[in-house]
Design a protein around this motif. Structure first.
Motif, PDB file in Angstrom:
ATOM      1  N   ILE A  95       0.771  -1.098  -0.106  1.00 58.67           N
ATOM      2  CA  ILE A  95      -0.064   0.098   0.101  1.00 58.67           C
ATOM      3  C   ILE A  95       0.936   1.107   0.073  1.00 58.67           C
ATOM      4  CG2 ILE A  95      -0.283  -0.055   2.469  1.00 58.67           C
ATOM      5  CD1 ILE A  95      -3.192   1.223   1.802  1.00 58.67           C
ATOM      6  N   LEU A  96       0.742   2.179  -1.013  1.00 57.45           N
ATOM      7  CA  LEU A  96       1.199   3.288  -1.046  1.00 57.45           C
ATOM      8  C   LEU A  96       0.233   4.394  -0.584  1.00 57.45           C
ATOM      9  CD1 LEU A  96       2.608   3.096  -4.761  1.00 57.45           C
ATOM     10  CD2 LEU A  96       3.958   2.456  -2.722  1.00 57.45           C
ATOM     11  N   VAL A  97       0.725   5.196   0.295  1.00 59.60           N
ATOM     12  CA  VAL A  97       0.025   6.585   0.733  1.00 59.60           C
ATOM     13  C   VAL A  97       0.642   7.576   0.506  1.00 59.60           C
ATOM     14  CG1 VAL A  97      -0.849   7.464   2.950  1.00 59.60           C
ATOM     15  CG2 VAL A  97      -1.010   5.109   2.724  1.00 59.60           C
ATOM     16  N   ASP A  98       0.219   8.575  -0.505  1.00 61.25           N
ATOM     17  CA  ASP A  98       0.791   9.610  -0.898  1.00 61.25           C
ATOM     18  C   ASP A  98       2.063   9.396  -1.418  1.00 61.25           C
ATOM     19  OD1 ASP A  98      -1.485  11.204  -0.247  1.00 61.25           O
ATOM     20  OD2 ASP A  98      -0.378  11.677   1.666  1.00 61.25           O
ATOM     21  N   ASP A  99       2.148   8.090  -2.284  1.00 59.11           N
ATOM     22  CA  ASP A  99       3.271   7.740  -2.965  1.00 59.11           C
ATOM     23  C   ASP A  99       4.422   7.169  -2.133  1.00 59.11           C
ATOM     24  OD1 ASP A  99       2.158   8.253  -5.620  1.00 59.11           O
ATOM     25  OD2 ASP A  99       2.809  10.253  -5.181  1.00 59.11           O
ATOM     26  N   ALA A 100       4.174   7.170  -0.788  1.00 61.04           N
ATOM     27  CA  ALA A 100       5.028   6.386   0.112  1.00 61.04           C
ATOM     28  C   ALA A 100       4.792   4.869   0.446  1.00 61.04           C
ATOM     29  CB  ALA A 100       5.254   7.279   1.315  1.00 61.04           C
ATOM     30  N   LEU A 101       5.517   4.115   0.621  1.00 61.16           N
ATOM     31  CA  LEU A 101       5.293   2.705   0.815  1.00 61.16           C
ATOM     32  C   LEU A 101       4.830   2.878   2.367  1.00 61.16           C
ATOM     33  CD1 LEU A 101       5.274  -0.377   0.071  1.00 61.16           C
ATOM     34  CD2 LEU A 101       7.431  -0.313   0.906  1.00 61.16           C
ATOM     35  N   ALA A 102       3.695   2.216   2.453  1.00 64.17           N
ATOM     36  CA  ALA A 102       3.095   2.475   4.123  1.00 64.17           C
ATOM     37  C   ALA A 102       2.906   1.073   4.822  1.00 64.17           C
ATOM     38  CB  ALA A 102       1.770   3.280   4.137  1.00 64.17           C
ATOM     39  N   GLY A 103       2.831   0.187   3.931  1.00 65.72           N
ATOM     40  CA  GLY A 103       2.804  -1.279   4.440  1.00 65.72           C
ATOM     41  C   GLY A 103       2.738  -2.384   3.500  1.00 65.72           C
ATOM     42  N   PHE A 104       2.570  -3.651   3.936  1.00 68.26           N
ATOM     43  CA  PHE A 104       2.533  -4.735   2.995  1.00 68.26           C
ATOM     44  C   PHE A 104       1.927  -5.982   3.571  1.00 68.26           C
ATOM     45  CE2 PHE A 104       6.453  -5.466   4.875  1.00 68.26           C
ATOM     46  CZ  PHE A 104       6.584  -6.714   5.153  1.00 68.26           C
ATOM     47  N   THR A 105       1.267  -6.732   2.747  1.00 71.80           N
ATOM     48  CA  THR A 105       0.907  -8.136   3.373  1.00 71.80           C
ATOM     49  C   THR A 105       1.467  -9.042   2.440  1.00 71.80           C
ATOM     50  OG1 THR A 105      -1.021  -9.302   4.031  1.00 71.80           O
ATOM     51  CG2 THR A 105      -1.422  -8.232   2.068  1.00 71.80           C
ATOM     52  N   ALA A 106       2.304 -10.054   3.326  1.00 72.54           N
ATOM     53  CA  ALA A 106       2.959 -10.930   2.386  1.00 72.54           C
ATOM     54  C   ALA A 106       2.227 -12.303   2.241  1.00 72.54           C
ATOM     55  CB  ALA A 106       4.205 -11.395   3.159  1.00 72.54           C
ATOM     56  N   TYR A 107       2.555 -13.292   1.062  1.00 76.81           N
ATOM     57  CA  TYR A 107       1.561 -14.159   0.961  1.00 76.81           C
ATOM     58  C   TYR A 107       2.489 -15.403   0.131  1.00 76.81           C
ATOM     59  CZ  TYR A 107       1.415 -12.271  -3.988  1.00 76.81           C
ATOM     60  OH  TYR A 107       1.815 -11.750  -5.443  1.00 76.81           O
ATOM     61  N   LEU A 108       2.189 -16.334   0.177  1.00 79.66           N
ATOM     62  CA  LEU A 108       2.756 -17.632  -0.673  1.00 79.66           C
ATOM     63  C   LEU A 108       1.688 -18.227  -1.674  1.00 79.66           C
ATOM     64  CD1 LEU A 108       4.470 -19.605   2.608  1.00 79.66           C
ATOM     65  CD2 LEU A 108       5.636 -18.181   1.103  1.00 79.66           C
ATOM     66  N   PRO A 109       2.242 -18.066  -2.842  1.00 77.71           N
ATOM     67  CA  PRO A 109       1.354 -18.439  -3.818  1.00 77.71           C
ATOM     68  C   PRO A 109       1.306 -20.032  -3.916  1.00 77.71           C
ATOM     69  CG  PRO A 109       3.295 -17.561  -4.810  1.00 77.71           C
ATOM     70  CD  PRO A 109       3.375 -17.368  -3.394  1.00 77.71           C
TER      71      PRO A 109
ATOM     72  N   VAL B  97       2.446  -2.478   8.906  1.00 74.74           N
ATOM     73  CA  VAL B  97       2.141  -1.188   8.314  1.00 74.74           C
ATOM     74  C   VAL B  97       3.408  -0.120   9.235  1.00 74.74           C
ATOM     75  CG1 VAL B  97       0.732   0.696   8.580  1.00 74.74           C
ATOM     76  CG2 VAL B  97      -0.353  -1.776   8.099  1.00 74.74           C
ATOM     77  N   ASP B  98       3.812   0.617   8.505  1.00 72.65           N
ATOM     78  CA  ASP B  98       4.758   1.558   9.034  1.00 72.65           C
ATOM     79  C   ASP B  98       4.307   2.069  10.055  1.00 72.65           C
ATOM     80  OD1 ASP B  98       6.036   4.137   8.712  1.00 72.65           O
ATOM     81  OD2 ASP B  98       7.586   2.846   8.337  1.00 72.65           O
ATOM     82  N   ARG B  99       4.999   2.457  11.360  1.00 69.30           N
ATOM     83  CA  ARG B  99       4.719   2.910  12.481  1.00 69.30           C
ATOM     84  C   ARG B  99       4.136   4.334  12.191  1.00 69.30           C
ATOM     85  NH1 ARG B  99       8.913   1.569  16.605  1.00 69.30           N
ATOM     86  NH2 ARG B  99       7.779  -0.105  17.248  1.00 69.30           N
TER      87      ARG B  99
END
Length: 95
Positions: free
Chosen positions: A16-30, A42-44
């Motif tokens: 997820i980008l918030v105002d073009d900054a990486l703010a978090g992610f959710t990792a997965y295994l396909p 999610v970034d602090r």
């Protein structure tokens, strides 16, 4: 605050980008058409602002659009699905 959720298959995660900054992610295994969600961060600086929920909603919407399924091993993803039963149909058995 503008947000964008996008899949990053090279890193096996939705970001997820918030105002073009990486703010978090959710990792997965396909695993075929199933994505096993394993971890969400999610970034602090963005915590407590709904960024995590926006991320998971965006990821699940994209999985649904592709015709895929999910296994919510990550407690945050599992809790989100529990609170939003409209996503329960995406849950698959552990592959």
């Amino acid at each position: 605050m503008s947000t964008l959720v996008e899949d990053n298959p090279a890193k096996n995660r939705f970001e997820i980008l918030v105002d073009d900054a990486l703010a978090g992610f959710t990792a997965y295994l396909p695993s075929g058409e199933v994505l096993v969600f394993t971890h969400t961060e999610v970034d602090r600086g963005f915590q407590g602002k709904g960024v995590g929920s926006t991320l998971i909603r965006g990821a699940l919407d994209q999985v649904r659009a592709r015709g895929g399924r999910v296994v919510p091993q990550c407690p945050f993803v599992a809790a989100f699905i529990d609170k939003h039963p409209e996503y329960a149909d995406l849950v698959a058995e552990q592959p």
